[in-house]
Design an enzyme around this catalytic site. Structure first.
Site, mmCIF file in Angstrom:
data_model
loop_
_atom_site.group_PDB
_atom_site.id
_atom_site.type_symbol
_atom_site.label_atom_id
_atom_site.label_comp_id
_atom_site.label_asym_id
_atom_site.label_seq_id
_atom_site.Cartn_x
_atom_site.Cartn_y
_atom_site.Cartn_z
ATOM 1 C CG ASN A 192 -13.626 -6.021 49.572
ATOM 2 O OD1 ASN A 192 -13.897 -6.606 50.626
ATOM 3 N ND2 ASN A 192 -13.028 -6.629 48.572
ATOM 4 C CD GLU A 251 -11.204 -6.837 53.296
ATOM 5 O OE1 GLU A 251 -11.561 -5.864 52.592
ATOM 6 O OE2 GLU A 251 -11.441 -8.021 53.014
ATOM 7 C CG ASP A 269 -5.178 -20.038 41.269
ATOM 8 O OD1 ASP A 269 -4.641 -19.608 42.309
ATOM 9 O OD2 ASP A 269 -6.172 -19.504 40.780
HETATM 10 C C1 LIG Z 1 -1.706 -14.086 46.342
HETATM 11 C C2 LIG Z 1 -3.189 -14.135 46.278
HETATM 12 C C3 LIG Z 1 -3.831 -14.104 45.043
HETATM 13 C C4 LIG Z 1 -5.229 -14.136 44.967
HETATM 14 N N1 LIG Z 1 -5.848 -14.042 43.757
HETATM 15 C C5 LIG Z 1 -7.188 -13.929 43.695
HETATM 16 C C6 LIG Z 1 -7.843 -13.709 42.438
HETATM 17 O O1 LIG Z 1 -7.216 -13.639 41.396
HETATM 18 N N2 LIG Z 1 -9.186 -13.567 42.458
HETATM 19 C C7 LIG Z 1 -9.930 -13.638 43.604
HETATM 20 O O2 LIG Z 1 -11.150 -13.449 43.546
HETATM 21 N N3 LIG Z 1 -9.343 -13.899 44.798
HETATM 22 C C8 LIG Z 1 -7.996 -14.017 44.867
HETATM 23 N N4 LIG Z 1 -7.366 -14.227 46.060
HETATM 24 C C9 LIG Z 1 -8.186 -14.443 47.263
HETATM 25 C C10 LIG Z 1 -8.739 -13.184 47.834
HETATM 26 O O3 LIG Z 1 -7.876 -12.104 47.802
HETATM 27 C C11 LIG Z 1 -9.094 -13.460 49.278
HETATM 28 O O4 LIG Z 1 -9.944 -14.562 49.327
HETATM 29 C C12 LIG Z 1 -9.740 -12.312 49.977
HETATM 30 O O5 LIG Z 1 -9.911 -12.700 51.296
HETATM 31 C C13 LIG Z 1 -11.086 -11.948 49.429
HETATM 32 O O6 LIG Z 1 -11.579 -10.928 50.260
HETATM 33 P P1 LIG Z 1 -13.120 -10.558 50.304
HETATM 34 O O7 LIG Z 1 -13.837 -11.812 50.709
HETATM 35 O O8 LIG Z 1 -13.170 -9.472 51.309
HETATM 36 O O9 LIG Z 1 -13.455 -10.115 48.947
HETATM 37 C C14 LIG Z 1 -5.980 -14.229 46.155
HETATM 38 C C15 LIG Z 1 -5.332 -14.279 47.394
HETATM 39 C C16 LIG Z 1 -3.953 -14.244 47.456
HETATM 40 C C17 LIG Z 1 -3.277 -14.275 48.792
#
Ligand SMILES: Cc1cc2nc3c(=O)[nH]c(=O)nc-3n(C[C@H](O)[C@H](O)[C@H](O)COP(=O)(O)O)c2cc1C
Length: 451
Positions: free
Chosen positions: A139, A200, A246
């Site tokens: 992931n 991914e 955020d």
């Molecule tokens: C710049 C940026 C910062 C992010 N920060 C966080 C974070 O601190 N914690 C979190 O859980 N998701 C964060 N996200 C969202 C996740 O990276 C995003 O939802 C991702 O699709 C999750 O993937 P998954 O569902 O495969 O785990 C962030 C996304 C971006 C673009």
């Protein structure tokens, strides 16, 4: 394309700024990035850091398109194709990201930015985190990282997302690799949430070739052309994490979050550190863009979807405009229902016809003003799963936040309030009329002078 070739592309297009004067990563750097409206910028002299810093690399759709080598109008389609058909990335032996290996970890060397004086501390904000879920495999996602000391971060894991669930399934500890300084394909792929088990990194590789390298001290693979890689583990220990500005430009609260211990740092020679302005345009674009194809696909199950935009005013997360080619009186309502299925955090959605430019908020508002009757075209749902980032939602620690949701059908109504279908002539009354363009240079127009 890696970060360096992307910087050259931006430079050739006249899009890259450079700042050579010394700047402080505590508050000053974030202030200047914001002052420059997040235009792509390379800071070559950052106080206390041996790394130059880049920022604002994906703050405009045009630049993301340059990074993927596609036209701006093809972005959504490219993302849909990559999500549908990931390509397994090749593994290389010689990796640029391992040109320099540092077994002595000094996280204080990284120019982690203090963005606001009210933040919980300096944060790594563009770190792409790779873990392996014991059941679902690799992931990759973004997680903000609060630097605690020379070896440790606190990591924000939103409940239910890939890393959070994997940590739970793994019994509370996980190996981790944090990649800093990535090309747009990796950044976009990290922000997708494909169905469980879809890789991914395969999505990144389908967007642009993304070879991988084996990490040196953990059993993980990372983009070989990343600038900096931090290898370590997510521990069972938790600490207070936050506050943090955020996505919604409000302060996210303090929570107990896991600690990451870093055991090895590898990087390219003359590595470049990547920063990202929390709550800024780049943060919004990277969050929102990968959800547009999900909404598009969901809406396409019930009618003909022609475009989707997550608007920056809604944090590119809470508000969507969906454009459809309407063929049935109920298409608007059905499109709304599916849009919310396509993106779980969506709170408000507007559906419009194909004649409305969804990138122009005035045109969308015009459609609402002239095509909606609120007592029939507004759909409301209470007590739905919502975003942890919406301060008006209901939040209970450890549980999914809940919210009300609203859909607005601003398509031309196909029936009169009395129920009968409209005629073609009647539908004409909903179309925007305008003036024909004139060749202004054939007129002598001058500024009035005061007598
Ligand atoms: C710049 C940026 C910062 C992010 N920060 C966080 C974070 O601190 N914690 C979190 O859980 N998701 C964060 N996200 C969202 C996740 O990276 C995003 O939802 C991702 O699709 C999750 O993937 P998954 O569902 O495969 O785990 C962030 C996304 C971006 C673009």
């Amino acid at each position: 394309m890696n970060l360096r070739s992307y910087l050259s592309t931006l430079s050739d297009a006249g899009e890259l700024l450079t700042v050579a004067q010394p700047l402080d990563p505590r508050l000053e750097l974030a202030g200047v990035i914001h002052g420059l409206s997040e235009q792509p910028v390379l800071f070559t002299n950052v106080s206390g850091s041996r790394y130059p810093v880049v920022a604002g690399l994906c703050s405009r759709r045009e630049n993301v398109a340059r990074g993927l080598g596609v036209a701006r109008e093809r972005l959504l389609e490219s993302m849909r194709t990559a999500l549908r058909s990931p390509i397994p990335p090749p593994l290389v032996d010689e990796a640029p990201c391992q040109e320099v290996v540092e077994q002595q970890v000094h996280l204080l060397d990284l120019p982690a930015l203090l963005h606001l004086s009210s933040d919980g501390g300096p944060y790594v904000s563009a770190g792409v985190v790779i873990i392996r879920d014991p059941d679902l495999g690799r992931n990759m996602s973004f997680h903000r990282l609060l630097r605690l000391d020379d070896r440790r971060f606190a990591v924000r894991l939103v409940e239910g997302r890939g890393t959070h669930s994997a940590l739970h399934r793994a019994g509370g500890e996980l190996e981790v690799a944090i990649c800093i300084g990535n090309a747009p394909a990796v950044l976009l792929a990290a922000a997708t949430s494909p169905p469980p088990g879809v890789d991914e990194l395969g999505i990144a590789n389908a967007l642009q070739p993304t070879p991988l390298a084996r990490c040196l001290t953990v059993d993980l693979q990372v983009p070989a052309e990343a600038e900096i890689v931090l290898e370590g583990r997510i521990t069972g220990q938790t600490v207070a994490e936050g506050p943090f500005l955020d996505l919604t430009e409000t302060m996210d609260q303090v929570r107990q979050q896991p600690v990451i211990e870093v055991q090895c740092v590898t990087h390219r020679r003359d590595a470049i550190y990547q920063a990202l302005l929390p709550g800024g345009l780049e943060h919004k674009l990277l969050m929102g863009m990968p959800r547009e194809p999900s909404i598009f696909d969901a809406v396409s199950r019930v009618c003909e979807c022609t475009n989707v935009l997550l608007t920056t005013g809604g944090g590119a997360w809470l508000h969507a405009v969906v454009q459809i080619r309407k063929r049935d009186a109920n298409d608007g309502r059905l499109a709304l229902e599916e849009a919310f299925r396509g993106h779980g955090s969506l709170k408000h959605a507007i559906v419009v016809d194909e004649d409305i430019d969804i990138y122009d908020p005035e045109r969308v508002e015009w459609a609402v003003a002239t095509r909606l009757q609120a007592d029939s075209g507004v759909l409301l749902w209470s007590d739905q799963p919502g975003s942890s980032l919406d301060p008006s939602a209901r939040h209970v620690q450890g549980l999914k936040s809940t919210t009300a949701k609203m859909g607005i059908d601003a398509t031309i109504p196909w029936r009169k309030p009395t129920g009968e279908p409209r005629t073609v002539i009647e539908r004409q009354t909903f179309l925007r009329q305008g003036y024909s363009p004139v060749a202004l240079d054939s007129y002598k127009v001058e500024k009035a002078r005061h007598a």
